[in-house]
Structure formats: C-alpha cells, structure tokens
Design a protein around this motif. Structure first.
Motif, PDB file in Angstrom:
ATOM      1  N   UNK A  10      28.735  40.677  53.457  1.00  3.90           N
ATOM      2  CA  UNK A  10      28.108  40.462  54.979  1.00  3.90           C
ATOM      3  C   UNK A  10      29.104  41.637  55.537  1.00  3.90           C
ATOM      4  N   UNK A  11      29.956  42.476  55.023  1.00  2.71           N
ATOM      5  CA  UNK A  11      29.822  43.821  55.788  1.00  2.71           C
ATOM      6  C   UNK A  11      29.859  45.464  55.541  1.00  2.71           C
ATOM      7  N   UNK A  12      28.911  44.878  54.145  1.00  2.00           N
ATOM      8  CA  UNK A  12      28.359  46.454  54.503  1.00  2.00           C
ATOM      9  C   UNK A  12      28.670  46.471  52.794  1.00  2.00           C
ATOM     10  N   UNK A  13      29.620  46.164  51.860  1.00  2.00           N
ATOM     11  CA  UNK A  13      30.787  46.471  50.638  1.00  2.00           C
ATOM     12  C   UNK A  13      29.721  45.902  49.732  1.00  2.00           C
ATOM     13  N   UNK A  14      29.673  47.500  48.857  1.00  6.25           N
ATOM     14  CA  UNK A  14      28.974  47.117  47.156  1.00  6.25           C
ATOM     15  C   UNK A  14      30.288  45.974  46.882  1.00  6.25           C
ATOM     16  N   UNK A  15      30.142  46.021  45.147  1.00  4.10           N
ATOM     17  CA  UNK A  15      31.300  45.820  44.209  1.00  4.10           C
ATOM     18  C   UNK A  15      32.115  47.299  44.966  1.00  4.10           C
ATOM     19  N   UNK A  16      31.757  48.302  44.529  1.00  2.00           N
ATOM     20  CA  UNK A  16      32.619  48.992  44.874  1.00  2.00           C
ATOM     21  C   UNK A  16      33.603  49.691  45.550  1.00  2.00           C
ATOM     22  N   UNK A  17      33.078  49.830  47.095  1.00  2.24           N
ATOM     23  CA  UNK A  17      34.107  49.159  48.351  1.00  2.24           C
ATOM     24  C   UNK A  17      35.226  48.671  48.108  1.00  2.24           C
ATOM     25  N   UNK A  18      34.711  46.947  47.618  1.00  2.00           N
ATOM     26  CA  UNK A  18      35.469  46.161  47.409  1.00  2.00           C
ATOM     27  C   UNK A  18      37.072  46.832  46.476  1.00  2.00           C
ATOM     28  N   UNK A  19      36.588  46.759  45.188  1.00  2.00           N
ATOM     29  CA  UNK A  19      37.485  47.802  44.433  1.00  2.00           C
ATOM     30  C   UNK A  19      38.907  49.017  45.175  1.00  2.00           C
ATOM     31  N   UNK A  20      37.642  49.539  45.851  1.00  2.00           N
ATOM     32  CA  UNK A  20      38.702  50.318  46.557  1.00  2.00           C
ATOM     33  C   UNK A  20      39.216  50.195  47.462  1.00  2.00           C
ATOM     34  N   UNK A  21      39.623  49.434  48.139  1.00  2.31           N
ATOM     35  CA  UNK A  21      40.880  48.687  49.105  1.00  2.31           C
ATOM     36  C   UNK A  21      41.542  48.328  48.282  1.00  2.31           C
ATOM     37  N   UNK A  22      42.752  48.356  48.762  1.00  6.62           N
ATOM     38  CA  UNK A  22      43.912  48.410  48.491  1.00  6.62           C
ATOM     39  C   UNK A  22      44.243  47.192  47.328  1.00  6.62           C
ATOM     40  N   UNK A  23      45.029  46.924  46.462  1.00  7.28           N
ATOM     41  CA  UNK A  23      45.416  44.854  46.285  1.00  7.28           C
ATOM     42  C   UNK A  23      46.275  44.822  46.343  1.00  7.28           C
ATOM     43  N   UNK A  24      46.148  43.664  46.756  1.00  6.35           N
ATOM     44  CA  UNK A  24      47.382  42.295  47.081  1.00  6.35           C
ATOM     45  C   UNK A  24      48.634  42.691  47.066  1.00  6.35           C
ATOM     46  N   UNK A  25      49.454  42.803  48.100  1.00  6.77           N
ATOM     47  CA  UNK A  25      51.235  42.871  47.597  1.00  6.77           C
ATOM     48  C   UNK A  25      51.679  41.849  46.821  1.00  6.77           C
ATOM     49  N   UNK A  26      50.976  40.866  45.890  1.00  7.54           N
ATOM     50  CA  UNK A  26      51.793  39.834  45.231  1.00  7.54           C
ATOM     51  C   UNK A  26      51.220  40.960  43.242  1.00  7.54           C
ATOM     52  N   UNK A  27      49.811  41.417  43.747  1.00  2.62           N
ATOM     53  CA  UNK A  27      49.761  42.078  42.522  1.00  2.62           C
ATOM     54  C   UNK A  27      50.689  43.611  41.958  1.00  2.62           C
ATOM     55  N   UNK A  28      50.759  44.019  43.176  1.00  2.00           N
ATOM     56  CA  UNK A  28      51.416  44.768  43.139  1.00  2.00           C
ATOM     57  C   UNK A  28      52.681  44.953  42.705  1.00  2.00           C
ATOM     58  N   UNK A  29      53.895  44.212  43.581  1.00  6.05           N
ATOM     59  CA  UNK A  29      54.507  43.858  43.127  1.00  6.05           C
ATOM     60  C   UNK A  29      55.206  43.710  41.663  1.00  6.05           C
ATOM     61  N   UNK A  30      54.016  42.896  40.694  1.00  9.14           N
ATOM     62  CA  UNK A  30      54.409  43.025  39.767  1.00  9.14           C
ATOM     63  C   UNK A  30      54.496  44.308  38.638  1.00  9.14           C
TER      64      UNK A  30
END
Length: 320
Positions: A80-100
């Motif tokens: 609903x924000x006009x984001x494609x699947x590619x826009x979503x993967x372009x967003x920074x991963x959650x901190x719990x994922x990066x911390x691993x």
C-alpha cells in the motif's frame, strides 16, 4: 467463533510464523491452503514480502516451490506504500538479523547478497519502478544502508590497520635476520653453516615470511586506500581481507620456523642441546595464539563470501 474470525487468525498466525522463520509450519499451511501464498496483510504484503523484509531465507526459498504462474502472482504486487518486492529488500534488515552476523562489513555484504537475489527474480522493469515516495529500490537501499557502509568502512580499516602494523613489524625483523644469519660468515663472506640442513630451512622460512608479510602489507594498504562503494562490500573488500589475513598467518608461522632453525643451528652438538626442544615448543605459542584469535574472523569472512547464495532451488520439491 465466526468463519471470518477463524480465517483472520489463521492468516495472522501464518504471518507471525513467517516473521519468526518457522518454515515447517508455513510449508504445511501453504500445502493445505495454497491461497495463503498470495494473501496479504493490512499493508498489502504477502508472506514472501514479509519474509524478505525480515530476512527469513528459508521462507523466501519456498517461493521456488511454486509454479511459474503462482510465482509471478506473489512477485508482481505492490504494497500500500507502492513498494515492490525489490523495495522491501532494499530496506535495512531488522537488528536481530544483523546482530547474528559478525562485523558491519559482513552485514553489508549479506544485505547486498539479499538485494541481488531478489533483483534476479523480479521483472527487469522493477529496477526503475518508484514507490509512493518517488524513490527507486536502489535509492532506498543507498539511503537505508548509508550508516552501515560507514560502520563497515571503519570495521575494515580498524582490522587492516592493526594487521598491517604486525605485518610491517615482521618485514622489519625478517629483513634484518636475512643479513645477520646464525653463525656468521667465513673469511670469504660465505655463511659458515651454508651446508647445514637447518640453515637451508632458516633461509627458506625467512624468505617466505618476508615475502608473505610484505604482500599482506600491500593487501591491507589496498583496503585502507580503497573507495568504499556499496558493491565493493560484496566480494572485493572481503577477498582482500581474506588474502591479507591468510598471508599474515603464513608469515608468522614461517617466522617461527626460521627462529627454530636458527636455534637448532646454534645449539646442536652443544652442552645445552637439551633446551632446544622446549624452546622450539614455545615457538608454536604465537602461531596458535594468532590462529585462535583470528581464525573465527577469517572463517566468518570466508563463509559469508564463498558460501552458496540466498537462493535454494532444491526447495522446488517442497511445494507444488
């Protein structure tokens, strides 16, 4: 309980399982209710959108278990924000994922791997598609990861600075050792122990240590002076760090071998020959210490650089 309420709770349970990476539950639910693969939450995102946003690799790979028609059905929508699947993967991963993932540079590398994987499965026109904010996926990626790039640059430079200092010290020591050979020279300037096997080992190991340490200094210098563009975190910078640390380890090991050979030349056939064994044994301590301290780092860099990508095509046998 109404049927609609039950359906809503089922959808919520599946979306929550996707966020947590519970692939077994999600797989069985999609097998039972195939429509769940393209049903959406209140933000207009299906389970694969949510899996990408939360970097759930196993859930994302379920996409390869769909038929081509169903796959396109879950790839093509916009939220609903006009984001494609590619826009979503372009967003920074959650901190719990990066911390691993140890180290900001490796975190950035993993983010790039995710972006490239999703980019490879979406239609080409999605690369130029803009969301409601008027931004392309690549622009979102650069904006969201600006701080991580700075942290990754600092992480790489800190390791390279410390390692290059050690390597430069080894170069200095081994260069000096090459001209102060054990036993000295005879009247003609030739080494006294030229025909000794230990002397050959000393010269070989001294040369290896000197050359490898010098090369590692150059590799670390290349990292320190590199342009820290986004794409360089994918393979170029990690490979330089792997090469530099590996050469540094070899140079330290060769330096200890040269030391042991020199001790063997000086103490063999002497009255204190017995102390040679404990001294040589102690020479392994620096090598083992370096391995224990740096091997986990080297292993992680190698694993994240050379391991298979995000995609797992074998998942095609899971769904139908």
């Amino acid at each position: 309980m109404k049927v609609d309420d039950l359906g809503f709770q089922v959808h919520q349970a599946v979306f929550e399982a996707v966020k947590r990476g519970n692939v077994e539950f999600v797989t069985e639910m999609i097998k039972s209710i195939p429509e769940l693969a393209w049903s959406r939450d209140i933000n207009g995102r299906n389970i694969f959108f949510i899996a990408i946003l939360n970097r759930q690799e196993k859930i994302f790979n379920l996409l390869h278990g769909l038929t081509d028609a169903r796959k396109m059905k879950v790839i093509s929508p916009l939220d609903r924000f006009g984001n494609s699947m590619l826009h979503l993967v372009a967003m920074l991963a959650p901190s719990e994922q990066l911390d691993g993932i140890p180290g900001a540079a490796l975190q950035m590398q993993r983010e790039l791997q995710w972006f490239q994987e999703v980019e490879s499965i979406v239609p080409p026109l999605f690369k130029d598609l803009k969301n409601s904010d008027g931004k392309k996926a690549s622009e979102v990626f650069s904006q969201q990861h600006a701080d991580l790039i700075k942290e990754g640059e600092k992480w790489m430079k800190d390791i390279s600075t410390a390692s290059s200092f050690v390597a430069a010290l080894i170069v200095t020591i081994m260069f000096a050792a090459a001209f102060t050979i054990p036993g000295g020279n005879n009247d003609k300037g030739a080494p006294i122990f030229l025909d000794d096997t230990f002397f050959v080992v000393f010269i070989m190991s001294d040369s290896i240590s000197l050359f490898f340490a010098t090369t590692s200094v150059l590799m670390f210098l290349g990292i320190l002076t590199s342009q820290y563009a986004e794409y360089k975190f994918l393979t170029r910078l990690p490979k330089k760090l792997i090469f530099g640390l590996s050469l540094l380890f070899i140079s330290i090991a060769a330096m200890m071998i040269a030391f042991c050979s020199a001790i063997a030349i000086l103490l063999k056939n002497s009255s204190i020959e017995g102390v040679m064994i404990p001294i040589i044994s102690l020479a392994s301590v620096p090598v083992i210490t370096f391995a224990l301290l740096q091997f986990p780092l080297l292993h992680n860099i190698f694993k994240f650089t050379y391991r298979p990508g995000i995609s797992n095509r074998k998942i095609q046998q899971v769904l139908y």
